[in-house]
Design an enzyme around this catalytic site. Structure first.
Site, PDB file in Angstrom:
ATOM      1  N   ASP A   1       5.564 -41.604  -4.444  1.00 53.78           N
ATOM      2  CA  ASP A   1       5.936 -41.513  -3.032  1.00 53.78           C
ATOM      3  C   ASP A   1       6.455 -42.866  -2.564  1.00 53.78           C
ATOM      4  OD1 ASP A   1       6.127 -41.087  -0.289  1.00 53.78           O
ATOM      5  OD2 ASP A   1       4.230 -40.024  -0.147  1.00 53.78           O
TER       6      ASP A   1
ATOM      7  N   HIS B   1       7.132 -37.933  -2.116  1.00 48.51           N
ATOM      8  CA  HIS B   1       6.557 -37.651  -0.800  1.00 48.51           C
ATOM      9  C   HIS B   1       6.447 -36.154  -0.533  1.00 48.51           C
ATOM     10  CE1 HIS B   1       5.333 -38.876   3.187  1.00 48.51           C
ATOM     11  NE2 HIS B   1       6.214 -38.077   3.734  1.00 48.51           N
TER      12      HIS B   1
ATOM     13  N   SER C   1       1.450 -36.939   6.078  1.00 47.72           N
ATOM     14  CA  SER C   1       2.285 -38.103   6.374  1.00 47.72           C
ATOM     15  C   SER C   1       1.813 -38.741   7.687  1.00 47.72           C
ATOM     16  CB  SER C   1       3.760 -37.696   6.405  1.00 47.72           C
ATOM     17  OG  SER C   1       4.598 -38.838   6.341  1.00 47.72           O
TER      18      SER C   1
END
Length: 715
Positions: free
Chosen positions: A642, A677, A556
């Site tokens: 995501d 995600h 991320s």
């Protein structure tokens, strides 16, 4: 890494379709923006071709992956249950069963109202009176993806409110289960955020919905079985702010918190009144953050507030609920201590704080006169222990439950008797096989950044290995998040093969207080990247890591870190794993309709309005700074659904790397086609994903993977 270039097909080559972006007099030609349209069959075909190529490029690691998966599975107690937590007349706990992907929420009756010693339950023996509240395996049946959002019991213990996501886009469906009959209510609410909060009337819930940019922006109130029409309680117009809702431990108030990265505002209402109006505690002031907890001191309602008004690392104050401005300081702000959280109970407070880069907890008893007594440190015996509250749902309990762990200490759960101070170990996370903590070492080291700043480094490896050794360096460095020590069963498969595991606590995280965070964001964001590189070089100079055998991993915002450092110092790394990486940040932050945009401007800056921010972000954006040079082997992993970091960012990045780079090192893209995600769902599938990453890292770092055939143990 094993050379498989002679047997591999050619990697996918994405077509180039120029799209021009114009801001502040700058023109950027983006040849791969077309990959953003996942409704285009050509995009899906490209992602599937990338997956096929990645499968082919990693086929030689199949046995190593299987060995690592088998090791994780063999060390994990598959049929297990958590330490029961008391609420009302029941003990609540979670169970797992061998062969099942997901957990099961259960409860059993308490034997006596005054018995606060959790029952020692046998995970394989029938538990008298056990009630299964929710079997996630049943809920997940028939779905490629499953995530549980909320699982919240009404205060009277009669109704379960739970939410599920079966796509991976973090939009949940809320349902209600009558625990006396096991039947579902007809009520069902789709498209909401994960959580749910009960009012104390046992029929009313609060929940949040998100806008088109996935920003939690509206709080709703819903009464079960009424007219099935929800009432809007509060809507946040400012697109920089996210909402959350919860109930105080005292059950007195429901709180709605609105927060940006730098500003807070909290509202409260009577939790017993299903039609209650909400009142602002303190009006928002730009740059001032605060949180609210309810306490009762000497029979008087008080708000406990942590705030940073004039105290960069926060101060703790109390004030009457009737006048939150009449504040009395309990803990003054300090430069060397970051106050994180305060939890109120009927007879004590618990203060969570950070000192010397580690989380700590302090107990503040409340005397019979309503005054605080001398604080008591809840200490542990290892240098790198992470400590904090465990499950403590009760307002008035004679015991406090805490948890502690380190890189080499499995999670330990304790009850502390508040009358005697006696500490009872209830459970240590089981690690099957021959795990011994003494077979491993952990310690804190310090590197020096290019501007002379000392950067903390956590290091763990198997005792007795010969240094320097192959090393995996992990980093994140954003949002004031802290990479605190924690135990990992799966990490043992790296350590037992002679790999060192290190964490670079770079600026942008919160390990050393608020200023550590502020000096790694906005126009100082590059400190995160140069800190990471400095730590990598320090590990080599200090004789921990062998030159040419340093691999890196981050996800991320940590994926942004990975992309930036491969541009900054590609020669330093033998390989890089970038998980759901935020590698096209400027394109994203320029589009206010996307997630991670308006709410993120306080973190990254607003490049739409600020020319300096635009060009600063452009100077470090991994995608926009790919150049004709040698790069290390790269494995990028993403998910099609995501909603935080779109799959298109790593897809574009990989395409740009392949087009520009001057070496023969593999650049791989693996896209989970049914995930969000957090990656794929189900514990066995997650173990397979971990094994996939670890096998690639081990091989890329040049570890002796032949040891995998005999269990990977380094003697």
């Amino acid at each position: 890494m094993t050379d498989v270039s002679q047997t591999l097909p050619e990697p996918p080559s994405a077509k180039r379709v120029d799209t021009t972006r114009a801001h502040h007099g700058d023109l950027f030609v983006d040849p791969y923006e077309w990959l953003r349209d996942k409704a285009d069959p050509a995009v899906i075909a490209h992602l599937e071709a990338e997956n096929a190529y990645t499968d082919a490029a990693t086929a030689h690691l199949e046995q190593l992956r299987q060995n690592i998966f088998d090791e994780i599975k063999a060390r994990t107690k598959e049929t297990d249950l958590s330490v029961p937590a008391r609420r009302g007349e029941w003990w609540y706990y979670a169970r797992t069963f061998e062969g099942k992907q997901y957990g099961v929420q259960c409860r059993c009756p308490a034997s006596h109202p005054d018995d606060w010693t959790p029952p020692r339950l046998d995970e394989v023996t029938e538990i008298p009176g056990e009630q299964v509240l929710l079997d996630q395996n049943v809920e997940a049946a028939g779905h490629d993806f499953f995530a549980l959002g909320a699982a919240s019991i009404s205060p009277d213990g009669n109704i379960l409110a739970y939410s599920v996501d079966v796509v991976g886009d973090e939009r949940y469906t809320l349902r209600f289960k009558d625990l006396s009959t096991g039947e579902l209510f007809a009520d069902e609410i789709a498209g909401i955020g994960a959580g749910v909060t009960w009012a104390t009337d046992n029929r009313t819930v609060y929940y949040i919905t998100v806008d088109e940019a996935w920003r939690p922006d509206t709080v709703w109130r819903y009464r079960i079985g009424a007219d099935q029409t929800a009432e809007q309680v509060y809507h946040e117009d400012d697109e920089r702010f996210w909402l959350s809702v919860g109930r105080t431990r005292s059950d007195a108030y429901v709180l709605i918190a609105a927060g940006s990265s730098i500003t807070s505002e909290v509202r409260y209402a009577d939790a017993a009144d299903p039609q209650a109006e909400f009142t602002v505690v303190l009006p928002r002031r730009e740059g001032v953050e605060y949180s609210v907890e309810h306490a009762i001191l000497g029979g008087q309602d008080r708000f406990l507030m942590l705030h940073n008004d004039g105290a960069v690392n926060f101060t703790l104050v109390q004030a009457p609920v009737s006048d939150p401005t009449a504040q009395q300081t309990l803990i003054a702000g300090r430069d060397d201590v970051r106050l994180d959280v305060v939890d109120a109970f009927a007879r004590h407070l618990v203060v969570g704080y950070r000192a010397e880069g580690l989380p700590r907890i302090q107990l503040w008893p409340i005397g019979s006169d309503g005054d605080y007594q001398a604080p008591q440190e809840i200490a542990f015996d290892t240098e790198l222990t992470s400590a904090g509250l465990a499950t403590n749902p009760n307002w008035d309990s004679p015991k406090l439950r805490v948890g502690a762990t380190s890189f080499i200490t499995p999670v330990r759960i304790y009850d502390i008797d508040l009358a005697t101070g006696e500490r009872t170990l209830l459970r240590e996370q089981p690690v099957l096989g021959e795990y011994r903590r003494d077979d491993y070492v952990e310690y804190r080291d310090w590197a020096y950044a290019q501007d002379g700043t000392r950067v903390p480094v956590s290091i763990v490896h198997r005792a007795g290995i010969e240094l320097p050794a192959p090393t995996m360096l992990y980093g994140y460095g954003a949002y004031e998040m802290c990479e605190d020590p924690q135990f990992s069963i799966s990490r043992l498969s790296l350590l037992d093969r002679g790999m060192v595991f290190a964490v670079a606590h770079v600026r942008g995280g919160g390990e050393l207080g608020r200023l550590w965070y502020e000096r790694g964001k906005l126009l100082e964001k590059k400190n995160s990247f140069t800190d990471f590189v400095a730590v990598g070089r320090h590990l080599i100079d200090a004789g921990v890591c062998q030159p040419g055998r340093l691999v890196a991993m981050g996800g991320s915002a940590g994926g942004l870190l990975m992309g930036a450092v491969t541009n900054l110092a590609p020669e330093l790394f033998a390989g890089v794993v970038a998980q759901v990486p935020f590698v096209d940040p400027l394109t994203t932050i320029l589009d206010p309709t996307l997630p991670l945009t308006v709410t993120e401007w306080d973190e990254w800056g607003n490049p739409l309005d600020d020319k300096d921010v635009y060009f600063y972000m452009k100077s470090y954006s991994p995608y926009e700074n790919v150049a004709g040079r040698d790069y290390p082997p790269i494995l990028a992993m993403t998910s099609l659904h995501d909603t935080r970091v779109y799959y298109v960012e790593p897809a574009k990045w990989v395409a740009a790397l392949r087009h520009a780079k001057t070496d023969a090192n593999p650049v791989l893209l693996k896209t989970e086609m049914n995930a969000g995600h957090g990656g794929i769902s189900g514990r066995y599938e997650r173990w397979k994903e971990i094994a996939f990453q670890y096998a690639w890292l081990l091989a890329t770092a040049g570890c002796d993977t032949a040891r995998a055939q005999d269990g990977g143990r380094v003697d």
